[in-house]
Design a protein around this motif. Sequence first.
Motif, short mmCIF file in Angstrom:
data_model
loop_
_atom_site.label_atom_id
_atom_site.label_comp_id
_atom_site.label_asym_id
_atom_site.label_seq_id
_atom_site.Cartn_x
_atom_site.Cartn_y
_atom_site.Cartn_z
N VAL A 26 21.97 64.06 44.37
CA VAL A 26 21.51 63.96 42.96
C VAL A 26 21.53 65.36 42.33
CG1 VAL A 26 19.44 63.07 41.79
CG2 VAL A 26 20.28 61.89 43.65
N GLN A 27 21.20 66.35 43.15
CA GLN A 27 20.94 67.58 42.81
C GLN A 27 21.94 68.70 43.08
OE1 GLN A 27 17.16 68.79 43.71
NE2 GLN A 27 16.71 69.62 41.81
N TYR A 28 22.35 69.34 41.95
CA TYR A 28 23.42 70.34 42.21
C TYR A 28 22.90 71.52 41.42
CZ TYR A 28 27.35 67.83 44.62
OH TYR A 28 27.71 67.19 45.69
N GLU A 29 23.80 72.65 41.34
CA GLU A 29 23.47 73.67 40.41
C GLU A 29 23.96 73.24 39.10
OE1 GLU A 29 22.79 77.13 40.82
OE2 GLU A 29 21.98 76.79 43.01
N HIS A 31 24.20 70.35 36.17
CA HIS A 31 23.74 69.29 36.00
C HIS A 31 24.58 68.10 35.56
CE1 HIS A 31 19.85 71.55 35.24
NE2 HIS A 31 20.56 72.33 34.54
N ASN A 32 24.09 66.93 35.92
CA ASN A 32 24.76 65.61 35.92
C ASN A 32 26.25 65.80 36.56
OD1 ASN A 32 22.71 64.61 34.26
ND2 ASN A 32 23.78 65.69 32.23
N TRP A 33 26.21 66.29 37.59
CA TRP A 33 27.43 66.19 38.61
C TRP A 33 27.92 65.12 39.01
CZ3 TRP A 33 30.82 70.01 39.50
CH2 TRP A 33 31.58 70.06 40.48
#
Length: 77
Positions: A26-29, A31-33
């Motif tokens: 859900v979380q990456y550097e 956004h909205n990956w």
Amino acid sequence: MRLGLLIGGAVALVPWVLYLSLTLPVQYEAHNWRYTWVGFDLFLAALMALTAYCGWRRKQVVMPLSFAMGVLLVCDA
């Protein structure tokens, strides 16, 4: 034969997109990956299906669609 490959590729991408939407973090550097990859693969599957349909119906638009699909496949690789 090529038409069958297009249809098979479009159908095979559907479970792959579902798998990606459920397993990508859900979380990456960035956004909205998750939405980026799922959206890209959905667009690719739709373009494959549209190209197959236009090829089956012998529409002239199949050439630019094939080119666009090839570009997306190279980007995906």
